[in-house]
Motif scaffolding. Structure first.
Motif, PDB file in Angstrom:
ATOM      1  N   GLU A   1       0.842  -1.182   0.000  1.00 51.48           N
ATOM      2  CA  GLU A   1       0.000   0.000   0.000  1.00 51.48           C
ATOM      3  C   GLU A   1       0.885   1.242   0.000  1.00 51.48           C
ATOM      4  O   GLU A   1       2.109   1.150   0.100  1.00 51.48           O
ATOM      5  N   LEU A   2       0.269   2.419  -0.079  1.00 47.48           N
ATOM      6  CA  LEU A   2       0.992   3.641  -0.412  1.00 47.48           C
ATOM      7  C   LEU A   2       2.181   3.910   0.500  1.00 47.48           C
ATOM      8  O   LEU A   2       3.289   4.149   0.019  1.00 47.48           O
ATOM      9  N   PHE A   3       2.000   3.889   1.820  1.00 44.93           N
ATOM     10  CA  PHE A   3       3.088   4.289   2.701  1.00 44.93           C
ATOM     11  C   PHE A   3       4.287   3.346   2.568  1.00 44.93           C
ATOM     12  O   PHE A   3       5.433   3.789   2.456  1.00 44.93           O
ATOM     13  N   ASP A   4       4.058   2.020   2.568  1.00 47.15           N
ATOM     14  CA  ASP A   4       5.159   1.073   2.401  1.00 47.15           C
ATOM     15  C   ASP A   4       5.781   1.183   1.017  1.00 47.15           C
ATOM     16  O   ASP A   4       6.997   1.039   0.852  1.00 47.15           O
ATOM     17  N   TRP A   5       4.941   1.433   0.027  1.00 47.42           N
ATOM     18  CA  TRP A   5       5.433   1.609  -1.344  1.00 47.42           C
ATOM     19  C   TRP A   5       6.385   2.806  -1.414  1.00 47.42           C
ATOM     20  O   TRP A   5       7.466   2.740  -2.006  1.00 47.42           O
ATOM     21  N   LEU A   6       5.987   3.917  -0.805  1.00 48.09           N
ATOM     22  CA  LEU A   6       6.843   5.105  -0.793  1.00 48.09           C
ATOM     23  C   LEU A   6       8.159   4.845  -0.072  1.00 48.09           C
ATOM     24  O   LEU A   6       9.242   5.210  -0.555  1.00 48.09           O
ATOM     25  N   ILE A   7       8.079   4.215   1.090  1.00 50.02           N
ATOM     26  CA  ILE A   7       9.291   3.939   1.868  1.00 50.02           C
ATOM     27  C   ILE A   7      10.268   3.106   1.059  1.00 50.02           C
ATOM     28  O   ILE A   7      11.487   3.339   1.069  1.00 50.02           O
ATOM     29  N   THR A   8       9.743   2.122   0.326  1.00 54.20           N
ATOM     30  CA  THR A   8      10.594   1.281  -0.517  1.00 54.20           C
ATOM     31  C   THR A   8      11.259   2.088  -1.626  1.00 54.20           C
ATOM     32  O   THR A   8      12.477   2.014  -1.836  1.00 54.20           O
ATOM     33  N   LEU A   9      10.480   2.888  -2.335  1.00 57.03           N
ATOM     34  CA  LEU A   9      11.011   3.580  -3.508  1.00 57.03           C
ATOM     35  C   LEU A   9      11.873   4.784  -3.154  1.00 57.03           C
ATOM     36  O   LEU A   9      12.749   5.163  -3.933  1.00 57.03           O
ATOM     37  N   TYR A  10      11.665   5.388  -1.997  1.00 56.87           N
ATOM     38  CA  TYR A  10      12.548   6.483  -1.590  1.00 56.87           C
ATOM     39  C   TYR A  10      14.004   6.025  -1.584  1.00 56.87           C
ATOM     40  O   TYR A  10      14.915   6.818  -1.870  1.00 56.87           O
ATOM     41  N   GLU A  11      14.238   4.758  -1.256  1.00 57.18           N
ATOM     42  CA  GLU A  11      15.605   4.245  -1.212  1.00 57.18           C
ATOM     43  C   GLU A  11      16.243   4.218  -2.595  1.00 57.18           C
ATOM     44  O   GLU A  11      17.462   4.251  -2.723  1.00 57.18           O
ATOM     45  N   ILE A  12      15.414   4.144  -3.631  1.00 57.51           N
ATOM     46  CA  ILE A  12      15.932   4.212  -5.005  1.00 57.51           C
ATOM     47  C   ILE A  12      15.997   5.660  -5.464  1.00 57.51           C
ATOM     48  O   ILE A  12      16.994   6.100  -6.059  1.00 57.51           O
ATOM     49  N   TRP A  13      14.955   6.416  -5.195  1.00 57.51           N
ATOM     50  CA  TRP A  13      14.885   7.798  -5.683  1.00 57.51           C
ATOM     51  C   TRP A  13      15.975   8.691  -5.097  1.00 57.51           C
ATOM     52  O   TRP A  13      16.338   9.698  -5.705  1.00 57.51           O
ATOM     53  N   ARG A  14      16.508   8.317  -3.947  1.00 64.41           N
ATOM     54  CA  ARG A  14      17.556   9.158  -3.358  1.00 64.41           C
ATOM     55  C   ARG A  14      18.817   9.190  -4.225  1.00 64.41           C
ATOM     56  O   ARG A  14      19.700  10.023  -4.002  1.00 64.41           O
ATOM     57  N   HIS A  15      18.900   8.309  -5.220  1.00 62.04           N
ATOM     58  CA  HIS A  15      20.074   8.260  -6.100  1.00 62.04           C
ATOM     59  C   HIS A  15      19.846   8.972  -7.433  1.00 62.04           C
ATOM     60  O   HIS A  15      20.699   8.900  -8.327  1.00 62.04           O
ATOM     61  N   LEU A  16      18.737   9.660  -7.592  1.00 61.85           N
ATOM     62  CA  LEU A  16      18.447  10.359  -8.841  1.00 61.85           C
ATOM     63  C   LEU A  16      19.464  11.458  -9.123  1.00 61.85           C
ATOM     64  O   LEU A  16      19.896  12.183  -8.221  1.00 61.85           O
ATOM     65  N   ARG A  17      19.809  11.596 -10.398  1.00 63.26           N
ATOM     66  CA  ARG A  17      20.703  12.653 -10.864  1.00 63.26           C
ATOM     67  C   ARG A  17      19.963  13.493 -11.911  1.00 63.26           C
ATOM     68  O   ARG A  17      18.987  13.030 -12.504  1.00 63.26           O
ATOM     69  N   PRO A  18      20.450  14.693 -12.187  1.00 65.90           N
ATOM     70  CA  PRO A  18      19.780  15.510 -13.206  1.00 65.90           C
ATOM     71  C   PRO A  18      19.635  14.812 -14.551  1.00 65.90           C
ATOM     72  O   PRO A  18      18.597  14.935 -15.212  1.00 65.90           O
ATOM     73  N   GLU A  19      20.649  14.045 -14.971  1.00 71.31           N
ATOM     74  CA  GLU A  19      20.545  13.370 -16.268  1.00 71.31           C
ATOM     75  C   GLU A  19      19.454  12.302 -16.264  1.00 71.31           C
ATOM     76  O   GLU A  19      18.855  12.008 -17.304  1.00 71.31           O
ATOM     77  N   ASP A  20      19.184  11.719 -15.091  1.00 74.02           N
ATOM     78  CA  ASP A  20      18.081  10.766 -14.993  1.00 74.02           C
ATOM     79  C   ASP A  20      16.735  11.460 -15.195  1.00 74.02           C
ATOM     80  O   ASP A  20      15.814  10.902 -15.803  1.00 74.02           O
ATOM     81  N   ILE A  21      16.628  12.660 -14.674  1.00 72.46           N
ATOM     82  CA  ILE A  21      15.371  13.402 -14.773  1.00 72.46           C
ATOM     83  C   ILE A  21      15.063  13.729 -16.223  1.00 72.46           C
ATOM     84  O   ILE A  21      13.911  13.620 -16.669  1.00 72.46           O
ATOM     85  N   TYR A  22      16.071  14.095 -16.975  1.00 79.73           N
ATOM     86  CA  TYR A  22      15.870  14.391 -18.395  1.00 79.73           C
ATOM     87  C   TYR A  22      15.377  13.154 -19.140  1.00 79.73           C
ATOM     88  O   TYR A  22      14.384  13.212 -19.883  1.00 79.73           O
ATOM     89  N   VAL A  23      16.030  12.022 -18.936  1.00 80.79           N
ATOM     90  CA  VAL A  23      15.639  10.801 -19.641  1.00 80.79           C
ATOM     91  C   VAL A  23      14.239  10.374 -19.232  1.00 80.79           C
ATOM     92  O   VAL A  23      13.412  10.007 -20.076  1.00 80.79           O
ATOM     93  N   SER A  24      13.946  10.414 -17.939  1.00 82.56           N
ATOM     94  CA  SER A  24      12.625   9.981 -17.475  1.00 82.56           C
ATOM     95  C   SER A  24      11.528  10.884 -18.023  1.00 82.56           C
ATOM     96  O   SER A  24      10.439  10.408 -18.380  1.00 82.56           O
ATOM     97  N   ALA A  25      11.801  12.179 -18.120  1.00 83.17           N
ATOM     98  CA  ALA A  25      10.808  13.101 -18.677  1.00 83.17           C
ATOM     99  C   ALA A  25      10.613  12.846 -20.165  1.00 83.17           C
ATOM    100  O   ALA A  25       9.475  12.898 -20.664  1.00 83.17           O
TER     101      ALA A  25
END
Length: 475
Positions: free
Chosen positions: A83-107
């Motif tokens: 569910e949402l809260f556990d889902w967020l907690i899990t993905l925050y551990e991945i999102w903390r590694h985002l870089r500007p170049e990742d944002i461009y590609v994802s967009a």
């Protein structure tokens, strides 16, 4: 200014106030603006001429809520069955590694998918700024939108209430309030264009009641209104959010928003599942808008928005795909279809039709974004934002009886034939005009692999494994 002539269409579906249609009609635009629509137009040539005799023309779909950066974390096994809260907690551990170049590609990936499914305007809610990286992130989304040619409405999100202060997100993806407000001002002053037929508007969007402080909400509202820009946030999405607000704040979510100045015709919320009858009336009284995100809400098991009650009460409702990690796609036509089916199941088959859902994703979304003077329907004086479908595709065989409902109910195994934004073709023959799709897909997957690998190394958790194995029950 370039000119556009679409002639002899099988049909033109305007989605105007009367839902007029023009079988066999034509449309002419100068620059971004539609100057004629109907029959026997006095125009025979244009810079771009489209013979649409087998095609149906629709107004561009408008996406009122997305998190484009999440395109790099779709279909993560360890984030399933949560569910949402556990889902967020899990993905925050991945999102903390985002870089500007990742944002461009994802967009590029997310906006490209939207264009290929008939979306011509997209709002995005970007709120995850890891390790103090700030200025480059939304700028990269804006760069991607400009290259693809989509009309864009990024909102500067924020999280200031980290775990050390009683909030949900890790401190590493939060920012102090001075940094948040300073960068919000920078983005508005640098990019926001309120003029007619603008391709870029900017909003202010603190993330949610469980990741921000009341002070940040108040200051963000003051900042947004001093610049005349709109305000956006998540609200009433889950029962957990209700419980958090009652326990930590002593108020229900909407009451908390009102106490901080977050109601008005310049405010729209995402989700709105748990508004009660009194709150729905309150939304109408204050002219607040709501983004309906049915696929995400179903996947996360969050609940069903009381859509029929909202529409009957006169609440402004638009359509949103939500983040691609809770939707696993950015398909606006699919979102309209899911909304139709969900509310058929929930409210009965006579409550809301396919054409009503298409209206929510066009006129309704334009109202939610405060952009109804320019977009949301095909009318003289509005932008030439539209998509065409070729009715000779296999998925439409046996279905050519109701052109307005056609793309909602059928043909969803195929992309749209053509998408036009501001009179310019950005998708042709189902392919993006301004980018190499195969190279973009490879770059997107490479960035996703790096993010998942870095998160796995840091946490010692293999995110490629299914969460249901319960090897990490306390994570």
């Amino acid at each position: 200014m370039g000119t556009l002539l679409i002639r002899n269409a099988r049909n033109i579906i305007t989605m105007d106030g009367e839902r007029r249609q023009y079988p066999g009609g034509s449309l002419y635009a100068v620059g971004q603006e539609i100057v004629a629509i109907g029959y026997d137009l006095p125009y025979e040539t244009a810079d771009t001429v489209i013979d649409a005799r087998h095609k149906i023309v629709y107004p561009g779909l408008i996406n009122t809520h997305h998190h484009l950066y999440q395109n790099l974390t779709r279909n993560i096994p360890f984030a399933q069955k949560t569910e949402l809260f556990d889902w967020l907690i899990t993905l925050y551990e991945i999102w903390r590694h985002l870089r500007p170049e990742d944002i461009y590609v994802s967009a590029m990936v997310g906006l490209g998918e939207l264009l290929k499914t008939g979306c011509t305007t997209a709002a995005d809610h970007f709120y995850c700024f890891p390790n103090g990286v700030s200025g480059e992130m939304i700028d990269e989304e804006i760069r991607a939108a400009a290259e693809l040619g989509i009309r864009f409405f990024p909102t500067r999100g924020s999280m200031s209430l980290g775990r050390s202060k009683g909030g949900l997100p890790p401190d590493e993806v939060c920012q102090d309030e001075e940094t948040i407000l300073r960068d919000s001002r920078r983005l508005i002053e640098t990019y926001h264009d309120p003029r007619r037929f603008s391709m870029l508007r900017v909003g202010v969007a603190p993330c949610s009641p469980f990741s921000i402080t009341a002070d940040l909400l108040r200051e963000s509202a003051d900042l947004a209104r001093s610049y005349g820009v709109r305000m956006h946030t998540h609200l009433a999405e889950t029962k957990d959010e209700d419980a958090f607000c009652l326990e930590k704040l002593g108020m229900r979510p909407l009451e908390f928003m009102e106490s901080t100045g977050w109601v008005g015709d310049d405010v729209w919320y995402a989700h709105g599942i748990y508004f009660d009858d009194h709150e729905i009336k309150h939304l109408h009284t204050h002219s607040c808008g709501v983004a309906h995100c049915p696929t995400s809400n179903m996947k996360m098991g969050s609940g069903v928005m009381p859509l029929v009650k909202m529409l009957e009460a006169g609440v402004k409702v638009g359509m949103g795909v939500d983040g691609s990690a809770s939707n696993d796609g950015s398909n606006m036509l699919m979102e309209v279809r899911v909304a139709h089916l969900l509310h058929n199941l929930t409210h009965g088959t006579t409550a809301i039709g396919a054409a009503d859902c298409l209206s929510i994703a066009t006129r309704g979304s334009a109202r939610v974004l405060g952009w109804e003077d320019d977009i949301g329907s095909l009318e003289v004086g509005k932008a030439a934002d539209l998509f065409l479908i070729d009715t000779r595709q296999l998925g439409f065989a046996g279905a050519l009886h109701d052109d307005m409902a056609l793309p909602v109910l059928t043909g969803l195994t195929q992309t749209v034939d053509m998408t036009i934004v501001g009179g310019k073709v950005v998708v042709k023959d189902g392919r993006l005009v301004n980018v190499d799709e195969e190279k973009l897909a490879i770059a997107g997957q490479a960035a996703s692999n790096r993010l998942v690998n870095e998160a796995s190394l840091r946490t010692k958790i293999d995110y490629s494994r299914m969460r249901s194995d319960r090897r990490y029950p306390n994570f």
